[in-house]
Scaffold this active site. Structure first.
Site, PDB file in Angstrom:
ATOM      1  N   GLU A 117       8.531  -5.339  -3.703  1.00  0.00           N
ATOM      2  CA  GLU A 117       8.170  -6.275  -4.963  1.00  0.00           C
ATOM      3  C   GLU A 117       9.369  -6.650  -5.726  1.00  0.00           C
ATOM      4  OE1 GLU A 117       4.936  -4.728  -6.937  1.00  0.00           O
ATOM      5  OE2 GLU A 117       3.797  -4.601  -5.404  1.00  0.00           O
ATOM      6  N   GLU A 184       1.888 -13.749  -3.963  1.00  0.00           N
ATOM      7  CA  GLU A 184       0.697 -13.278  -4.403  1.00  0.00           C
ATOM      8  C   GLU A 184       0.021 -13.987  -5.543  1.00  0.00           C
ATOM      9  OE1 GLU A 184      -0.077  -8.945  -4.592  1.00  0.00           O
ATOM     10  OE2 GLU A 184      -1.845  -9.145  -5.475  1.00  0.00           O
TER      11      GLU A 184
END
Ligand code: KIV
Length: 284
Positions: A117, A184
């Protein structure tokens, strides 16, 4: 049996406009069913922590948890491209830590790639892992490992400045050598600009229809996880309801004596063996 897709196949799918089907899995039976269903790519997500291990967040998940579950998924889906999700604090400290742990996903976990991430602040990690010969997927937008900084599980890029920043971050991740990026929870317009400008496959979860492929957490789409359901999830089954019904029926049968039935669910002995056994057992 279908052959395992590679990064080259994913690029070709992107170029031809064929959508990439991406799902999470955490265990052997689910991975087996997903391979049977023809899923293109499986993510062993650190959502494992919430979906399978019962934690409230993904943060407690360890490298050993991830490796164990990646191994199970690989056994279930030997011919599917598998991405292992680097858990919290397995890559944040240094490039060396990131390479070492990425290597464990490949060597011990049987994965084809890893995911981490973060945007430009993770560029040196992505470069270092890539330089070690390992495929890295970036992950932008809502990044659950930094949910403290993001103020909870919130959609990202919903104002102009934040949207522009995401576009820049995606370029930084691509330039650092990521083979693909997962977006996302962001508006579809933002994901579309990122997708249109990318030379690598862009996948989305809660990022609208324009990305090159879609991911969902399998437990959300089959109704196995009910702590919360994000807005972007479409439910294809309610497995939870079926399981609760089955467990209740079993409990009722055990309590009433309806299960097990001698002729159906037990191992038999010849009648004369039973008689001899019952005679001789009296002697001991
Ligand atoms: O852990 C995971 O499953 C993920 C998705 C939520 C994107 O990273």
């Amino acid at each position: 049996m279908a052959t395992k897709k590679t990064v080259i196949d994913f690029h070709q799918m992107k170029d031809k406009g064929e959508k990439i089907v991406f799902l999470t899995a955490y265990d052997f039976p689910t991975a087996k069913l997903q391979e049977e269903a023809g899923v293109d790519m499986i993510l062993v997500g650190d959502s494992l922590g919430m979906v399978t291990l019962g934690y409230e967040t993904t943060l407690p998940v360890t490298m050993d948890d991830m490796i164990r579950h990646c191994q199970a998924v690989r056994r279930g889906a030997p011919n599917t491209f598998i991405v292992g999700d680097m858990p919290y604090m397995s890559y944040q400290t240094s490039d060396e830590q990131a390479v070492e742990n990425a290597g464990r996903f490949i060597k011990e976990g049987g994965c084809d790639a890893v995911k981490l991430e973060g945007g430009s602040r993770m560029a040196s990690r992505i470069r270092a892992i890539n330089d070690a010969g390992i495929l890295v997927m970036g992950h932008l937008g809502l990044t659950p490992q930094s949910m403290g900084q993001q103020g909870g599980y919130k959609a990202q890029g919903r104002n102009v400045e934040a949207a522009l920043k995401l576009v820049e971050e995606a370029k930084a991740v691509e330039n650092a050598g990521a083979f693909s990026i997962l977006l996302e929870a962001m508006p579809p317009e933002v994901a579309k600009v990122i997708t249109d400008r990318a030379e690598i496959p862009i996948l989305g979860i809660g990022a609208g229809p324009y990305t090159h492929g879609q991911l969902v957490i399998y437990a959300d789409m089959v109704g196995m996880f009910d702590a919360f359901t994000p807005k972007f999830v479409k439910k294809y089954a309610n497995i939870r309801e079926h399981l609760v019904e089955a467990f209740k029926a079993y409990a009722a049968d055990v309590r009433s004596g309806a299960f097990p039935v001698i002729k159906e669910h037990t191992y038999n002995m010849k009648e004369e063996t039973v008689q001899e056994f019952l005679e001789r057992v009296k002697e001991i």
